[in-house]
Scaffold this motif. Structure first.
Motif, PDB file in Angstrom:
ATOM      1  N   ALA A   1      49.013 -31.355  -0.716  1.00 42.77           N
ATOM      2  CA  ALA A   1      48.176 -30.787  -0.699  1.00 42.77           C
ATOM      3  C   ALA A   1      47.632 -31.220   0.365  1.00 42.77           C
TER       4      ALA A   1
ATOM      5  N   ASP B   1      52.007 -36.342  -5.080  1.00 40.81           N
ATOM      6  CA  ASP B   1      50.756 -35.204  -5.348  1.00 40.81           C
ATOM      7  C   ASP B   1      50.163 -34.546  -3.548  1.00 40.81           C
TER       8      ASP B   1
ATOM      9  N   ALA C   1      41.606 -35.831  -4.961  1.00 39.27           N
ATOM     10  CA  ALA C   1      41.657 -34.575  -4.899  1.00 39.27           C
ATOM     11  C   ALA C   1      39.948 -34.843  -4.344  1.00 39.27           C
TER      12      ALA C   1
END
Length: 263
Positions: A109, A105, A159
């Motif tokens: 991103a 993921d 992130a």
């Protein structure tokens, strides 16, 4: 006696503050859901309406801010539940599958970064003989806990590496075992974290760059939530970082007790 009285008063005050945050956050969920619902209704039902450009922009801002505030409320409620010591789900969680998904993921991103996954826990020890390496059967890297919350920890850390490092940075996620402990390390070769920021990184609402945090929609709660979740699983999390020109980068290490596996 004065010390005990002061400590008791402080404990009562902290309990009241936590209860207020929990109650306020809970009460905010309903009006926020209404705001989001009405803005989505206007966007859907009024798609063919000839609204002024300013009105369309204002509607989009109301919707995006309601989404951001909803996320903040949910984060505050999660912290309140963890502060109150409420039990999380207890089930077997396969860290290999969790890391494969979250790194994939993160790659989607942030395609401008170089993402690597090193599942060293599945490899034989470096000092193993050829015979031992051939017969090596890795112990399943399982922990007992709440998969959704542990996934949230890794997603937050990945992130964080993506947002705070420039394009082209390398981010390596490694899973190893030390005795009865499974260790997830997320290392990036970005500019590093300044010492004054690193010292308060896990504080609530801590921000290294307020302007950048507002632009990315961060609430400043990501690291404190990660810490609270890991601690609720009986683990620990720490960070090491260097800003030296010749050796810069940051490493987050999450240590979790491994689940007992039957023979």
């Amino acid at each position: 006696g004065h010390v005990e009285s002061a400590l008791a008063a402080r404990q009562r005050s902290e309990t009241q503050v936590r209860q207020f945050v929990a109650d306020a956050s809970h009460e905010l969920r309903t009006p926020l859901a209404s705001i989001r619902g009405y803005t989505e209704l206007i966007r859907r039902e009024g798609a063919d309406a000839d609204l002024p450009e300013e009105a369309t922009y204002a509607l989009e801002r109301v919707h995006s801010e309601s989404v951001r505030m909803t996320a903040l409320v949910e984060d505050l409620l999660l912290l309140a539940r963890l502060d109150a010591g409420r039990e999380l789900r207890h089930e077997e969680v396969d860290l290999v599958g969790l890391l494969v998904d979250t790194v994939a993921d993160a790659r989607a991103a942030g395609p401008e970064h170089d993402w690597q996954l090193d599942l060293a826990v599945l490899e034989p020890p470096a000092d193993a003989t050829p015979e031992e390496a051939e017969d090596f059967l890795p112990e399943p890297p399982l922990v007992i806990g709440d998969e959704a919350r542990l996934r949230q920890v890794v997603v937050n850390l990945l992130a964080n590496a993506r947002v705070h490092t420039p394009a082209g940075s390398h981010v390596t996620t490694t899973l190893t075992r030390e005795g009865d402990t499974l260790i997830v390390r997320i290392h990036d070769d970005g500019p590093g974290i300044a010492p004054d920021v690193r010292d308060r990184l896990f504080e609530r609402f801590a921000r290294g760059d307020s302007s950048r945090e507002r632009r990315t929609g961060s609430t400043g709660l990501g690291m404190s939530i990660a810490l609270a979740i890991v601690q609720s699983h009986g683990g620990s999390i720490d960070v090491g970082s260097s800003t030296a020109p010749e050796d810069h980068g940051t490493t987050f290490s999450v240590r979790l007790p491994a689940a007992a596996v039957e023979e």
